[in-house]
Design an enzyme around this catalytic site. Structure first.
Site, PDB file in Angstrom:
ATOM      1  N   ARG A 143       0.860  -1.404   0.155  1.00 19.19           N
ATOM      2  CA  ARG A 143      -0.249  -0.038   0.204  1.00 19.19           C
ATOM      3  C   ARG A 143       0.820   1.299   0.144  1.00 19.19           C
ATOM      4  O   ARG A 143      -0.017   2.742  -0.405  1.00 19.19           O
ATOM      5  CB  ARG A 143      -1.079  -0.157   1.272  1.00 19.19           C
ATOM      6  CG  ARG A 143      -1.276   0.787   1.135  1.00 19.19           C
ATOM      7  CD  ARG A 143      -3.156   1.064   2.104  1.00 19.19           C
ATOM      8  NE  ARG A 143      -3.211   0.329   3.373  1.00 19.19           N
ATOM      9  CZ  ARG A 143      -2.274   1.133   4.152  1.00 19.19           C
ATOM     10  NH1 ARG A 143      -2.053   1.990   4.512  1.00 19.19           N
ATOM     11  NH2 ARG A 143      -2.032   0.003   6.035  1.00 19.19           N
ATOM     12  N   TYR A 186     -15.285  16.017 -16.352  1.00 20.08           N
ATOM     13  CA  TYR A 186     -15.983  14.439 -16.175  1.00 20.08           C
ATOM     14  C   TYR A 186     -17.002  14.274 -15.403  1.00 20.08           C
ATOM     15  O   TYR A 186     -16.892  14.752 -14.268  1.00 20.08           O
ATOM     16  CB  TYR A 186     -14.682  13.494 -15.856  1.00 20.08           C
ATOM     17  CG  TYR A 186     -14.736  12.440 -16.154  1.00 20.08           C
ATOM     18  CD1 TYR A 186     -14.945  11.550 -17.286  1.00 20.08           C
ATOM     19  CD2 TYR A 186     -15.101  11.539 -15.074  1.00 20.08           C
ATOM     20  CE1 TYR A 186     -15.077  10.506 -16.973  1.00 20.08           C
ATOM     21  CE2 TYR A 186     -15.271  10.504 -14.279  1.00 20.08           C
ATOM     22  CZ  TYR A 186     -14.916   9.413 -15.809  1.00 20.08           C
ATOM     23  OH  TYR A 186     -15.292   7.943 -15.587  1.00 20.08           O
ATOM     24  N   ASP A 235      -6.087  17.774 -15.300  1.00 24.30           N
ATOM     25  CA  ASP A 235      -7.101  16.533 -16.085  1.00 24.30           C
ATOM     26  C   ASP A 235      -6.147  16.703 -17.139  1.00 24.30           C
ATOM     27  O   ASP A 235      -6.894  16.829 -17.519  1.00 24.30           O
ATOM     28  CB  ASP A 235      -7.889  16.394 -15.777  1.00 24.30           C
ATOM     29  CG  ASP A 235      -8.791  14.734 -15.690  1.00 24.30           C
ATOM     30  OD1 ASP A 235      -8.027  13.870 -16.765  1.00 24.30           O
ATOM     31  OD2 ASP A 235      -9.578  13.992 -15.278  1.00 24.30           O
ATOM     32  N   LYS A 285      -7.636   4.959 -19.429  1.00 27.53           N
ATOM     33  CA  LYS A 285      -8.287   5.325 -20.376  1.00 27.53           C
ATOM     34  C   LYS A 285      -6.427   4.698 -22.078  1.00 27.53           C
ATOM     35  O   LYS A 285      -5.976   3.499 -21.969  1.00 27.53           O
ATOM     36  CB  LYS A 285      -8.626   7.189 -20.771  1.00 27.53           C
ATOM     37  CG  LYS A 285      -9.636   6.681 -19.203  1.00 27.53           C
ATOM     38  CD  LYS A 285     -10.990   6.112 -20.023  1.00 27.53           C
ATOM     39  CE  LYS A 285     -11.650   6.380 -18.531  1.00 27.53           C
ATOM     40  NZ  LYS A 285     -12.076   7.577 -17.759  1.00 27.53           N
TER      41      LYS A 285
HETATM   42  C1  LIG Z   1     -11.762   7.901 -16.791  1.00 27.26           C
HETATM   43  C2  LIG Z   1     -11.701   9.137 -16.564  1.00 27.26           C
HETATM   44  C3  LIG Z   1     -11.539   9.547 -15.423  1.00 27.26           C
HETATM   45  C4  LIG Z   1     -12.025   8.626 -14.390  1.00 27.26           C
HETATM   46  O1  LIG Z   1     -11.780   7.785 -14.389  1.00 27.26           O
HETATM   47  P1  LIG Z   1     -11.741   6.344 -13.652  1.00 27.26           P
HETATM   48  O2  LIG Z   1     -10.078   5.341 -14.025  1.00 27.26           O
HETATM   49  O3  LIG Z   1     -12.124   6.123 -14.193  1.00 27.26           O
HETATM   50  O4  LIG Z   1     -11.333   6.350 -12.150  1.00 27.26           O
HETATM   51  C5  LIG Z   1     -11.619  10.697 -14.837  1.00 27.26           C
HETATM   52  N1  LIG Z   1     -10.985  11.882 -15.613  1.00 27.26           N
HETATM   53  C6  LIG Z   1     -11.561  11.648 -16.712  1.00 27.26           C
HETATM   54  C7  LIG Z   1     -11.183  13.111 -17.703  1.00 27.26           C
HETATM   55  C8  LIG Z   1     -12.002  10.151 -17.737  1.00 27.26           C
HETATM   56  O5  LIG Z   1     -11.866  10.653 -18.660  1.00 27.26           O
END
Ligand SMILES: *Cc1c(COP(=O)(O)O)cnc(C)c1O
Length: 420
Positions: A65, A118, A191, A216
């Site tokens: 962890r 998001y 982000d 992603k």
């Molecule tokens: C998918 C996504 C997230 C969250 O990611 P997870 O891996 O699903 O928790 C945050 N920001 C954006 C722009 C995303 O496309």
């Protein structure tokens, strides 16, 4: 040093089985793939070493962890590609965003954030963080005067934006926004999920911290979840400390898969981008498509910002069906190739209709305020052949034209913040 364990012989079957099945082989030749250190614990040579490693006085591993060798390789690789001093990994993108936000802000603080973001990040800000006494002011980040005013109105801890926003493909002007944030004593947090570090490197454009859902484009195959954060050493150490206490730890196998994805990120992003540009260009020529939003198109409202900051247009595009809200689900059902799923950034093309899924809580006025047309379809363009996708999209557009759409409110006029 502790004595050799042969001292305790003779031993029973269970003792021998446990010792025999946990002997780590000495490997003199370096493996070309990072080993999956599938271990919760790491044994120290003696009690002093264990104490030093757990307390962080000495680099090493004690408990996964806190740190794990496989996840640490991913953290360092992401930091290097993002142009950062340090990085850290999480079980998901939301875990990375949560840990970053609650590390940089405390009860009583205020954040300024992009209004087109998001969905889960928005509900994190309006739910968990609001309950903990962290307020957020939402602004249109294309309107720099509005961002300036929001930052000036009251002290703000942070300005939060997305490189390319979901689902309207707004491109944040990182240089200008970082300058505004810093002028008001706020950190600029980005982000970068829709872009990936190959398409955009926000830290090199002035951002202080970058977060990404590695689920992603970094993973790229919709078979693993993860999150990453990168920034200066002190900030990342503080975010790591939050993660150690909250526990959204990336699994070693997941880190292995994300490392494999990272190695082909550039070739995948180039192909995602080329196919998305071909499809976007083709969609722009269709009379049944009201508008197309793609950062690689000359018609994109922030074409100049995109050209300065993005290496390629990326794999995400959105287009608004002239036939309106009811036509969105009908179009998706008429497609043969894309996966019917809400995610993005994969080898598979994925198409969603935000007004009936991620943004279903918004009424027509709310959609309009968010710049989302009622027939908006958000597409994550995969690695299939471009001509096959164009043929499939063309077939679906033809199919919904011949099928009458369910009755619906008249189409909204596009607001100032609309795409296209
Ligand atoms: C998918 C996504 C997230 C969250 O990611 P997870 O891996 O699903 O928790 C945050 N920001 C954006 C722009 C995303 O496309």
């Amino acid at each position: 040093m502790r004595p050799d364990d042969s001292r305790t012989a003779p031993r029973g079957f269970s003792t021998r089985a446990i010792r025999a099945a946990s002997r780590i082989p000495a490997v003199d030749q370096t493996p070309t793939a990072v080993p999956i250190y599938q271990a919760a614990t790491f044994a120290a040579a003696d009690a002093d070493e264990l104490a030093d490693v757990t307390a962080g006085r000495r680099h090493g591993y004690a408990y996964s962890r806190l740190d794990n060798p496989t996840t640490a390789v991913l953290a360092d690789a992401y930091a290097e590609l993002a142009g950062a001093e340090a990085g850290y990994t999480f079980a998901t993108g939301m875990a990375a965003i949560h840990a970053t936000l609650v590390t940089l802000a405390s009860a009583g603080d205020r954040l300024v954030a992009t209004s087109t973001m998001y969905g889960s990040t928005r509900s994190l800000l309006e739910g968990v963080l609001a309950r903990l006494g962290i307020r957020t002011t939402f602004v249109d980040i294309r309107d720099h005067a509005a961002v300036d005013a929001a930052l000036a109105a009251e002290p703000a801890r942070m300005l939060y934006a997305e490189t390319i926003s979901n689902p309207t493909m707004i491109v944040a002007d990182h240089v200008a926004l970082a300058e505004l944030a810093h002028r008001h004593g706020a950190r600029y947090v980005v982000d970068n999920t829709f872009a990936s570090p190959y398409v955009c490197r926000p830290l090199e454009l002035g951002a202080d911290v970058v977060v990404e859902s590695a689920t992603k484009f970094i993973g790229g195959h919709s078979d693993v979840m993860g999150g990453v954060v990168a920034g200066d050493r002190a900030t990342v150490a503080a975010v790591r400390a939050t993660q150690v206490d909250t526990g959204a730890t990336l699994a070693p196998l997941a880190a292995f898969l994300l490392l494999r994805g990272l190695q082909t990120l550039a070739v995948r992003m180039d192909r995602h981008s080329a196919t998305a540009l071909a499809l976007a260009t083709w969609l722009e020529g269709r009379p049944d498509v009201r508008s197309v939003a793609y950062p690689g198109l000359a018609s994109h409202p922030q074409r100049a910002v995109a050209a300065r900051q993005l290496r390629a247009g990326g794999g995400m595009l959105a287009f608004d069906l002239a036939a309106g809200r009811g036509a969105g689900p009908a179009f998706i059902d008429a497609l043969a190739l894309p996966e019917l799923t809400a995610s993005l950034g994969s080898v598979h093309t994925m198409v969603v209709h935000p007004p009936s899924t991620s943004h279903r809580q918004l009424d027509e006025a709310g959609l309009a305020a968010a710049g989302i047309g009622p027939g908006l379809l958000r597409c994550s363009i995969g690695l299939e052949d471009a001509e096959d996708l164009i043929a499939d999209f063309g077939g679906a557009l033809d199919a919904i034209r011949t099928t009458p759409a369910p009755s619906e409110a008249p189409a909204l006029t596009a607001p100032a913040g609309s795409i296209g």
